[in-house]
Write an enzyme that holds these catalytic residues in place. Structure first.
Site, PDB file in Angstrom:
ATOM      1  CB  SER A   1      -3.637   2.096   0.202  1.00  0.00           C
ATOM      2  OG  SER A   1      -4.352   2.461   1.901  1.00  0.00           O
TER       3      SER A   1
ATOM      4  CG  ASP B   1      -5.531   9.808   2.224  1.00  0.00           C
ATOM      5  OD1 ASP B   1      -6.590   9.092   2.999  1.00  0.00           O
ATOM      6  OD2 ASP B   1      -4.743   8.742   1.715  1.00  0.00           O
TER       7      ASP B   1
ATOM      8  CG  HIS C   1      -7.191   6.178   0.677  1.00  0.00           C
ATOM      9  ND1 HIS C   1      -5.845   6.535   1.674  1.00  0.00           N
ATOM     10  CD2 HIS C   1      -6.632   5.034   0.662  1.00  0.00           C
ATOM     11  CE1 HIS C   1      -4.937   5.323   2.161  1.00  0.00           C
ATOM     12  NE2 HIS C   1      -5.690   4.294   1.707  1.00  0.00           N
TER      13      HIS C   1
END
Ligand SMILES: *[C@@H]1O[C@H](CO)[C@@H](O)[C@H](O)[C@H]1NC(C)=O
Ligand SMILES: *[C@@H]1O[C@H](CO)[C@@H](O)[C@H](O)[C@H]1NC(C)=O
Ligand SMILES: *[C@@H]1O[C@H](CO)[C@@H](O)[C@H](O)[C@H]1NC(C)=O
Ligand SMILES: *[C@@H]1O[C@H](CO)[C@@H](O)[C@H](O)[C@H]1NC(C)=O
Ligand SMILES: *[C@@H]1O[C@H](CO)[C@@H](O)[C@H](O)[C@H]1NC(C)=O
Ligand SMILES: CC(=O)N[C@H]1CO[C@H](CO)[C@@H](O)[C@@H]1O
Length: 493
Positions: free
Chosen positions: A170, A436, A461
């Site tokens: 991320s 995601d 994710h």
């Protein structure tokens, strides 16, 4: 009346309310979260390194202590150094003993460091989080922290000539790529998982990926259709007194809808969409955000609930809401805009906003944008939380100077500085997951043979970072193998 409300609010914050469970694509605790493992042994202790407050102004001599962790159990002299880059939440030492990078450390005899991001967790560069102090919170300062960490630790532990590889998922995935870009002499290679690479004010495609993910469940396209009908029903209900009462009960709202401001209504719709967004973003990923709860709720669970109530979509929608409230032990749904803003205005390190919500919001308002607005036409969650709603929050939380123009200037600077989708890096992997929502901002095609995208069908994710689980899909297992093999090749090169 006012006092009892204040007391209630404080209690609420003490548990886990107040700050939204899922705000600006970020769940409480941060986007990478904590893997779902039981660990009965001791975890590595906190360690501290002195850092400059402002790396770009040597006339400013102020310093602070940054937290990091080490696991040298698998290290053999001559082995590589792995850094897990911290992000928009507390760095959790559980990551020092589990996850794919630790497995790779065992295979490749690496020493592992995890470095907490400035302004998150216990890494406090300033006495509080006032707007004045938050000027030292940005990705460039964070990269400079990492550079100093690498230099210092290299000297201290005789690792200067080792091969260093960074990992992150991320936002830290972006940092992993950007560190390799800006400091190629300090880091040999990088894995940038689920990394948004392009700063953008209006991230309206987020909901298109959520929509597409919901289409993949056994209920097919029915799920989105039912959500659309339910959202319309909510829009109708809030127009009448009777409907407002019904909504309060059915959706377990903390407050009456009488007297709700337009911002409260926007917040309500955005929170109801958030019930789905959070689950899509972390579908079956073997993470346990908020402790060990919530991980068995998947998009199949939510769409199953909707489909079971197909005769009454509003009821299905409310059951999804109740499931999420119960899972996170929330007594009621707090849609108050004022409460949310008040919370995010707190500057104390021991306030609930210090969990990361305030800091991450600041970074979105200055560097990244990434507002998950309802501005896309073709999605079922209505259009009640336009990008202007997020932009307004920047002003309301940080002050009038935090306008859209300032935000856009910062976003453009971020893309100019790092290259956006056109980033020029080598020896890097960009794993991405098909469901995601953040993949819409990621590198999804190989840039060069030396900067490859790894596509993982059906995963959410950061899935490739978590520990192995029997329920992992063959695609996920294959992606982890591919990453492992690539690390091996980097270490030979
Ligand atoms: C490092 O991780 C391994 C694998 O989980 C664990 O067995 C070991 O105890 C850890 N070392 C330290 C110092 O925590
Ligand atoms: C430092 O590491 C190098 C390998 O990079 C090794 O040859 C040397 O002996 C080490 N020095 C010490 C003092 O451990
Ligand atoms: C998830 O797990 C909890 C506890 O293990 C259980 O009570 C709950 O019913 C499960 N939820 C779903 C949707 O499977
Ligand atoms: C936070 O810390 C300050 C002092 O640093 C203290 O006065 C205040 O009571 C603390 N607040 C909470 C909620 O613990
Ligand atoms: C920011 O970038 C966008 C797209 O590249 C451009 O249209 C806009 O004019 C830029 N704005 C500013 C303030 O630089
Ligand atoms: C969902 C998504 O964006 N997947 C992309 C990941 O990267 C591969 C390239 O390796 C693309 O083909 C996928 O579209």
């Amino acid at each position: 009346m006012a006092t009892s409300r204040a007391v209630l609010l404080l209690l609420f914050l003490g548990s886990c309310g107040g700050v939204r469970l899922f705000h600006r694509g970020r769940p409480r605790g941060g986007m990478v979260g904590v893997p779902a493992v039981n660990w009965e042994h001791e975890l590595p202790p906190d360690q501290w390194i002195e850092q400059q407050l402002d790396h770009f102004n040597d006339a400013d001599a102020r310093t602070w202590k940054q937290r990091y962790f080490v696991n040298a159990t698998f290290y053999k002299p001559g082995g590589p150094v792995f850094i897990q880059i911290g992000g928009e939440g507390t760095a959790d030492p559980i990551w020092m003993v589990t996850g794919q990078w630790i497995k790779n450390a065992e295979i490749y005899n690496a020493i592992c460091f995890q470095v907490e991001h400035r302004f998150y967790g216990k890494s406090h560069p300033t006495p509080d989080m006032s707007v004045d102090n938050l000027r030292y919170l940005n990705s460039e300062q964070a990269l400079a922290d990492l550079a100093h960490f690498r230099e210092y630790m290299g000297r201290k532990m005789n690792l200067t000539n080792a091969k260093w590889i960074t990992f992150g998922g991320s936002y830290p995935g972006s940092l992993s790529a950007w560190f390799r870009l800006k400091y190629p002499h300090l880091v040999h290679a990088a894995v940038a998982t689920s990394a948004p690479m392009f700063a953008l004010l209006n991230f309206k495609d987020y909901l298109s990926v959520v929509r597409d993910a919901l289409d993949t469940t056994a209920t097919g396209t029915m799920c989105n259709k039912l959500i659309g009908v339910a959202v319309d029903a909510v829009s109708q209900a809030i127009k009448t007194d009777q409907g407002k009462k019904m909504m309060k009960e059915k959706f377990r709202l903390c407050d009456n809808l009488d007297g709700a401001s337009p911002n409260d209504i926007a917040n309500l719709f955005s929170t109801l969409a958030g019930n789905f967004e959070g689950v899509v973003q972390y579908n079956k990923d073997n993470r346990a955000f908020e402790g060990a709860v919530g991980t068995n709720i998947t998009i199949d669970t939510l769409c199953g609930l909707m489909a079971a109530q197909r005769a009454d979509p509003l009821t299905g929608f409310s059951m999804v809401n109740s499931l999420i409230l119960d899972t996170y032990k929330q007594p009621c749904l707090d849609f108050s805009y004022k409460n949310m803003i008040k919370e995010l205005q707190l500057t104390d390190w021991n306030s609930s906003a210090a969990e990361g919500g305030r800091q991450w919001t600041y970074q979105t308002c200055t560097e990244f944008g990434w507002y998950q607005s309802s501005d896309l036409t073709d999605q079922p969650f209505g259009h009640m939380f336009p990008v202007s709603f997020s932009v307004q929050q920047c002003k309301d939380i940080f002050g009038d100077k935090f306008t859209q123009a300032l935000n856009v200037q910062g976003i453009n600077r971020t893309n100019t500085n790092y290259g956006g989708y056109g980033i020029k890096v080598s020896r890097i992997l960009f794993p991405n997951g098909s469901i995601d929502p953040w993949h819409a901002l990621g590198i999804t095609k190989d840039l060069t043979p030396d900067a490859r995208a790894i596509f993982i069908k059906g995963t959410a994710h950061c899935a490739n970072m978590y520990p192995d689980s029997p329920s992992d899909s063959p695609q996920l297992v294959a992606a982890r193998m591919a990453i492992r093999k690539q690390i091996g090749q980097w270490l030979q090169s």
